[in-house]
Scaffold this motif. Structure first.
Motif, PDB file in Angstrom:
ATOM      1  N   HIS A 175      47.117 -23.169  41.545  1.00  0.00           N
ATOM      2  CA  HIS A 175      45.813 -22.512  41.463  1.00  0.00           C
ATOM      3  C   HIS A 175      46.007 -20.987  41.378  1.00  0.00           C
ATOM      4  CE1 HIS A 175      41.733 -21.409  42.427  1.00  0.00           C
ATOM      5  NE2 HIS A 175      41.366 -22.661  42.664  1.00  0.00           N
ATOM      6  N   PRO A 176      45.349 -20.343  40.412  1.00  0.00           N
ATOM      7  CA  PRO A 176      45.608 -18.918  40.218  1.00  0.00           C
ATOM      8  C   PRO A 176      45.130 -18.023  41.367  1.00  0.00           C
ATOM      9  CG  PRO A 176      43.796 -19.636  38.811  1.00  0.00           C
ATOM     10  CD  PRO A 176      44.388 -20.870  39.430  1.00  0.00           C
ATOM     11  N   TRP A 177      44.357 -18.551  42.280  1.00  0.00           N
ATOM     12  CA  TRP A 177      43.923 -17.741  43.430  1.00  0.00           C
ATOM     13  C   TRP A 177      44.772 -18.000  44.664  1.00  0.00           C
ATOM     14  CZ3 TRP A 177      40.539 -13.791  43.091  1.00  0.00           C
ATOM     15  CH2 TRP A 177      39.747 -13.737  41.943  1.00  0.00           C
ATOM     16  N   TYR A 178      45.737 -18.907  44.582  1.00  0.00           N
ATOM     17  CA  TYR A 178      46.470 -19.295  45.801  1.00  0.00           C
ATOM     18  C   TYR A 178      47.980 -19.137  45.712  1.00  0.00           C
ATOM     19  CZ  TYR A 178      42.083 -21.144  47.491  1.00  0.00           C
ATOM     20  OH  TYR A 178      40.782 -21.248  47.906  1.00  0.00           O
ATOM     21  N   TYR A 179      48.483 -18.688  44.562  1.00  0.00           N
ATOM     22  CA  TYR A 179      49.948 -18.640  44.437  1.00  0.00           C
ATOM     23  C   TYR A 179      50.561 -17.606  45.363  1.00  0.00           C
ATOM     24  CZ  TYR A 179      49.208 -14.447  41.672  1.00  0.00           C
ATOM     25  OH  TYR A 179      48.824 -13.208  41.269  1.00  0.00           O
ATOM     26  N   ASP A 180      49.755 -16.606  45.773  1.00  0.00           N
ATOM     27  CA  ASP A 180      50.309 -15.553  46.612  1.00  0.00           C
ATOM     28  C   ASP A 180      49.811 -15.626  48.054  1.00  0.00           C
ATOM     29  OD1 ASP A 180      47.769 -14.956  45.798  1.00  0.00           O
ATOM     30  OD2 ASP A 180      48.192 -12.918  45.135  1.00  0.00           O
ATOM     31  N   LEU A 181      49.270 -16.759  48.427  1.00  0.00           N
ATOM     32  CA  LEU A 181      48.818 -16.926  49.811  1.00  0.00           C
ATOM     33  C   LEU A 181      49.778 -17.850  50.563  1.00  0.00           C
ATOM     34  CD1 LEU A 181      44.964 -17.404  49.343  1.00  0.00           C
ATOM     35  CD2 LEU A 181      46.232 -15.303  49.799  1.00  0.00           C
ATOM     36  N   SER A 182      49.732 -17.751  51.873  1.00  0.00           N
ATOM     37  CA  SER A 182      50.599 -18.628  52.646  1.00  0.00           C
ATOM     38  C   SER A 182      49.901 -19.965  52.885  1.00  0.00           C
ATOM     39  CB  SER A 182      50.988 -17.973  53.966  1.00  0.00           C
ATOM     40  OG  SER A 182      49.828 -17.781  54.723  1.00  0.00           O
ATOM     41  N   ARG A 183      50.701 -20.929  53.268  1.00  0.00           N
ATOM     42  CA  ARG A 183      50.206 -22.297  53.368  1.00  0.00           C
ATOM     43  C   ARG A 183      48.999 -22.440  54.291  1.00  0.00           C
ATOM     44  NH1 ARG A 183      54.679 -25.156  55.635  1.00  0.00           N
ATOM     45  NH2 ARG A 183      55.505 -25.783  53.634  1.00  0.00           N
ATOM     46  N   THR A 187      43.085 -24.052  51.097  1.00  0.00           N
ATOM     47  CA  THR A 187      41.847 -24.724  51.499  1.00  0.00           C
ATOM     48  C   THR A 187      41.959 -26.243  51.337  1.00  0.00           C
ATOM     49  OG1 THR A 187      40.936 -24.326  49.290  1.00  0.00           O
ATOM     50  CG2 THR A 187      40.376 -22.744  51.009  1.00  0.00           C
ATOM     51  N   TYR A 188      43.023 -26.790  51.930  1.00  0.00           N
ATOM     52  CA  TYR A 188      43.149 -28.252  51.986  1.00  0.00           C
ATOM     53  C   TYR A 188      42.037 -28.820  52.865  1.00  0.00           C
ATOM     54  CZ  TYR A 188      48.162 -27.758  50.620  1.00  0.00           C
ATOM     55  OH  TYR A 188      49.357 -27.495  49.995  1.00  0.00           O
ATOM     56  N   GLU A 189      41.797 -30.124  52.731  1.00  0.00           N
ATOM     57  CA  GLU A 189      40.847 -30.782  53.634  1.00  0.00           C
ATOM     58  C   GLU A 189      41.486 -30.873  55.028  1.00  0.00           C
ATOM     59  OE1 GLU A 189      37.578 -31.870  53.559  1.00  0.00           O
ATOM     60  OE2 GLU A 189      38.133 -32.098  55.670  1.00  0.00           O
ATOM     61  N   ARG A 190      40.804 -30.355  56.027  1.00  0.00           N
ATOM     62  CA  ARG A 190      41.379 -30.277  57.372  1.00  0.00           C
ATOM     63  C   ARG A 190      40.766 -31.230  58.380  1.00  0.00           C
ATOM     64  NH1 ARG A 190      46.192 -28.195  56.335  1.00  0.00           N
ATOM     65  NH2 ARG A 190      46.155 -26.042  55.628  1.00  0.00           N
ATOM     66  N   ARG A 191      39.812 -32.065  57.931  1.00  0.00           N
ATOM     67  CA  ARG A 191      39.210 -33.024  58.876  1.00  0.00           C
ATOM     68  C   ARG A 191      39.945 -34.365  58.771  1.00  0.00           C
ATOM     69  NH1 ARG A 191      33.358 -32.596  56.459  1.00  0.00           N
ATOM     70  NH2 ARG A 191      34.744 -32.480  54.638  1.00  0.00           N
ATOM     71  N   PRO A 199      47.538 -32.253  57.387  1.00  0.00           N
ATOM     72  CA  PRO A 199      47.679 -31.612  58.703  1.00  0.00           C
ATOM     73  C   PRO A 199      48.187 -30.176  58.576  1.00  0.00           C
ATOM     74  CG  PRO A 199      48.943 -33.671  58.573  1.00  0.00           C
ATOM     75  CD  PRO A 199      48.495 -33.349  57.192  1.00  0.00           C
ATOM     76  N   PRO A 200      47.864 -29.332  59.546  1.00  0.00           N
ATOM     77  CA  PRO A 200      48.370 -27.955  59.548  1.00  0.00           C
ATOM     78  C   PRO A 200      49.896 -27.968  59.462  1.00  0.00           C
ATOM     79  CG  PRO A 200      46.864 -28.327  61.397  1.00  0.00           C
ATOM     80  CD  PRO A 200      47.068 -29.649  60.735  1.00  0.00           C
TER      81      PRO A 200
END
Ligand code: UDP
Ligand code: MN
Length: 295
Positions: A175-183, A187-191, A199-200
């Motif tokens: 995703h072009p908005w997430y390549y430079d963010l940490s894990r 915005t994975y599903e967290r429920r 899971p985290p």
């Protein structure tokens, strides 16, 4: 491929083991807590020489429902210039407005198939229902007619060559908005109640729902499982945070793709010009969400 490991805290070993190929990152990529400096220049002429004699058919599914029909002309016209040029490409267009499908000059061997589908009310349902419709079209037609399949958003334009180097068994798109963010920022599903739950601390990349592909068999397994999981969630009264994109991310975490495309294969015009990569091959166009989504 040269992967430089600078942190041992992640799934990088798994990535190396599973022979990921990440195409065309120009700079050190800061993602999921490690740095990967990957630059594999692909000799496109050599690749063409390998793939062209195979006489492959590449299917691509594009949904143009409601006002999204307006994006179809530019998508198709630019695809004819840049997407799998000299290959047999079958565009499978799903729309509620068959009569508005634009006529675009297609090169020899390339075809448009139009599939009339009803318009669902919520944009979330339109987007998520693609998994089921792709499953059905593979069952009914594509398993006989195509070798590879790409599933793409229509609100995008091609700008530069997209060729055989992108073909592989199972292909994910960063995703072009997430390549430079940490894990932990993904915005994975967290429920845990959702079948898309991650899971985290887990996760390789954040993949975009607007582009995935692979062999018809592999994509069939993917869309079938994502469709089943979407249905299971619906029966439990839960909708994953980013609908089918959340389910896709779950699937690709536990069924590793064999190739991952860098954001040069799907950029976003909203991010503006970039020095992350030399070229932009396909890019999401700007759109007025409130106006086009109709709900
Ligand atoms: N889509 C559509 N009509 C709609 C909403 C979505 O045809 O009313 C299809 C279209 O192919 C679009 C894709 O679903 O490219 C994903 O939706 P959208 O582009 O709005 O999601 P975004 O890329 O903004 O997350
Ligand atoms: Mn889109």
């Amino acid at each position: 491929m040269s992967l430089k490991l600078t942190s041992t805290k992640t799934n990088i070993y798994e990535i190396l083991k599973s022979n990921y190929i990440i195409l065309y990152f120009q700079v050190t990529l800061q993602t999921t807590g490690y740095n990967i400096g990957v630059r594999k220049t692909v000799d496109q002429k050599k690749l063409d020489a390998i793939y062209k004699p195979k006489n492959l058919t590449i299917a691509t599914t594009v949904f143009a429902i409601g006002k999204y029909i307006r994006f179809l002309h530019d998508f198709l016209e630019t695809a004819e210039k840049h997407f799998m040029v000299d290959f047999k490409v079958h565009y499978h267009i799903f729309t509620d407005k068959s009569h508005e499908v634009p006529s675009v000059n297609l090169a020899a061997g390339r075809k448009i198939f139009v599939h009339q589908v009803p318009k669902l009310n919520r944009w979330q349902d339109i987007s998520a229902s693609r998994m089921q419709m792709i499953q059905t079209i593979i069952e009914e037609q594509l398993h006989r007619e195509a070798d590879y399949i790409y599933c793409q958003d229509v609100d995008a334009k091609f700008h530069f060559r997209w060729g055989a180097e992108s073909l592989d068994r199972l292909v994910g798109q960063i995703h072009p908005w997430y390549y430079d963010l940490s894990r932990d920022q993904f915005t994975y599903e967290r429920r845990p109640e959702s079948t898309a739950y991650i899971p985290p601390g887990e996760g390789d990349f954040y993949y975009i729902g607007a582009m995935f592909g692979g062999t018809v068999d592999e994509v069939y397994k993917l869309v079938k499982r994502c469709h089943e999981n979407l249905e299971a969630d619906k029966a439990n009264g839960i909708e994953a945070v980013w609908q089918e994109e959340s389910h896709l991310n779950w699937y690709l975490l536990y069924n590793k793709p064999s190739k991952i495309l860098s954001p040069e294969y799907l950029w976003d015009d909203k991010r503006g010009k970039t020095n992350v990569q030399k070229v932009v091959r396909l890019s999401h166009v700007l759109k007025n969400y409130a106006e086009v989504r109709e709900n």
